[in-house]
Scaffold this active site. Sequence first.
Site, mmCIF file in Angstrom:
data_model
loop_
_atom_site.group_PDB
_atom_site.id
_atom_site.type_symbol
_atom_site.label_atom_id
_atom_site.label_comp_id
_atom_site.label_asym_id
_atom_site.label_seq_id
_atom_site.Cartn_x
_atom_site.Cartn_y
_atom_site.Cartn_z
ATOM 1 N N GLU A 78 -2.356 -6.685 18.012
ATOM 2 C CA GLU A 78 -2.306 -7.687 16.976
ATOM 3 C C GLU A 78 -1.774 -9.059 17.405
ATOM 4 O O GLU A 78 -0.605 -9.083 18.065
ATOM 5 C CB GLU A 78 -1.397 -7.125 15.685
ATOM 6 C CG GLU A 78 -2.388 -5.892 15.288
ATOM 7 C CD GLU A 78 -3.612 -6.199 14.565
ATOM 8 O OE1 GLU A 78 -3.783 -7.299 14.201
ATOM 9 O OE2 GLU A 78 -4.478 -5.085 14.212
ATOM 10 N N ARG A 88 -3.484 -1.968 -1.064
ATOM 11 C CA ARG A 88 -5.005 -1.347 -1.664
ATOM 12 C C ARG A 88 -4.625 0.001 -2.170
ATOM 13 O O ARG A 88 -5.092 0.283 -3.249
ATOM 14 C CB ARG A 88 -6.053 -1.505 -1.002
ATOM 15 C CG ARG A 88 -7.529 -1.012 -1.651
ATOM 16 C CD ARG A 88 -8.596 -1.137 -0.620
ATOM 17 N NE ARG A 88 -8.338 -0.513 0.489
ATOM 18 C CZ ARG A 88 -8.478 0.867 0.827
ATOM 19 N NH1 ARG A 88 -9.024 1.518 -0.233
ATOM 20 N NH2 ARG A 88 -8.586 1.571 1.972
ATOM 21 N N CYS A 140 1.144 -1.112 8.015
ATOM 22 C CA CYS A 140 1.118 -1.562 9.429
ATOM 23 C C CYS A 140 1.670 -2.961 9.759
ATOM 24 O O CYS A 140 2.447 -3.463 10.614
ATOM 25 C CB CYS A 140 -0.353 -1.484 10.165
ATOM 26 S SG CYS A 140 -0.956 0.155 10.386
ATOM 27 N N HIS A 164 -3.260 -1.440 16.915
ATOM 28 C CA HIS A 164 -4.099 -0.736 16.255
ATOM 29 C C HIS A 164 -5.203 0.208 17.141
ATOM 30 O O HIS A 164 -5.677 -0.303 18.235
ATOM 31 C CB HIS A 164 -4.947 -1.367 15.169
ATOM 32 C CG HIS A 164 -4.112 -1.515 13.758
ATOM 33 N ND1 HIS A 164 -3.906 -2.749 13.200
ATOM 34 C CD2 HIS A 164 -3.626 -0.802 13.033
ATOM 35 C CE1 HIS A 164 -3.479 -2.584 12.282
ATOM 36 N NE2 HIS A 164 -3.225 -1.343 11.936
#
Length: 213
Positions: A78, A88, A140, A164
């Site tokens: 990342e 969510r 994350c 990831h």
Amino acid sequence: MKLLLTAFDPFGGEKVNPALEAVKLIPERIGTVNIVKLKVPTVFRKSIDNTVKAIKKEKPDVVLCIGQAGGRFEITPERVAINVDDARIKDNEGNQPVGPIYEDGENAYFSSLPIKAIVQKIRKAGLPSSVSNSAGTFVCNHLMYGVLYHIAKSFPSVRGGFIHVPFIPAQVADRPAPAPCLSMTDIARGIEEAIKAIEENSRDKKGHEGKEF
């Protein structure tokens, strides 16, 4: 060099988290890097607190966090973490926050790991990899942001970042195609190559790893 290697427990109804299982396969030493492993709960705030506690105890030179990104085809370092929680789904303790992670934090913090060198190293090992420009807005990103926030505030000599990894085959057996995955051994091998790249590169390599969208 000492490296703190973290990985999350399973979440979102999954029975396994490939990040955690792959980290279990990583040896305690790679080259000159001594590796300390930490299992992190997929829980807002607690994930940061546990990792910061380990940083204070272990005094690592590098913090590398690993997480699951189902649906991705590649191992993806990342580039950036943003100061946003927007869950969510609920975390493993039922939390579902929306809002800033730290009121006094920057809008974003960039990884201080050599992400392009990591991608190149993983590819040379015959595995798919690319730079990701979004760690999402779940735990994350929350942990990546929290680690970099605390590095900026309290541990300026420490480098930190996040990678990831995809699902493993068992997680996609009943999912409709396309259902990308990598084997557990390939994910572990990719993490090992990433650690080698971190050891070899105090600064990132040049190259074009951007994306159109």
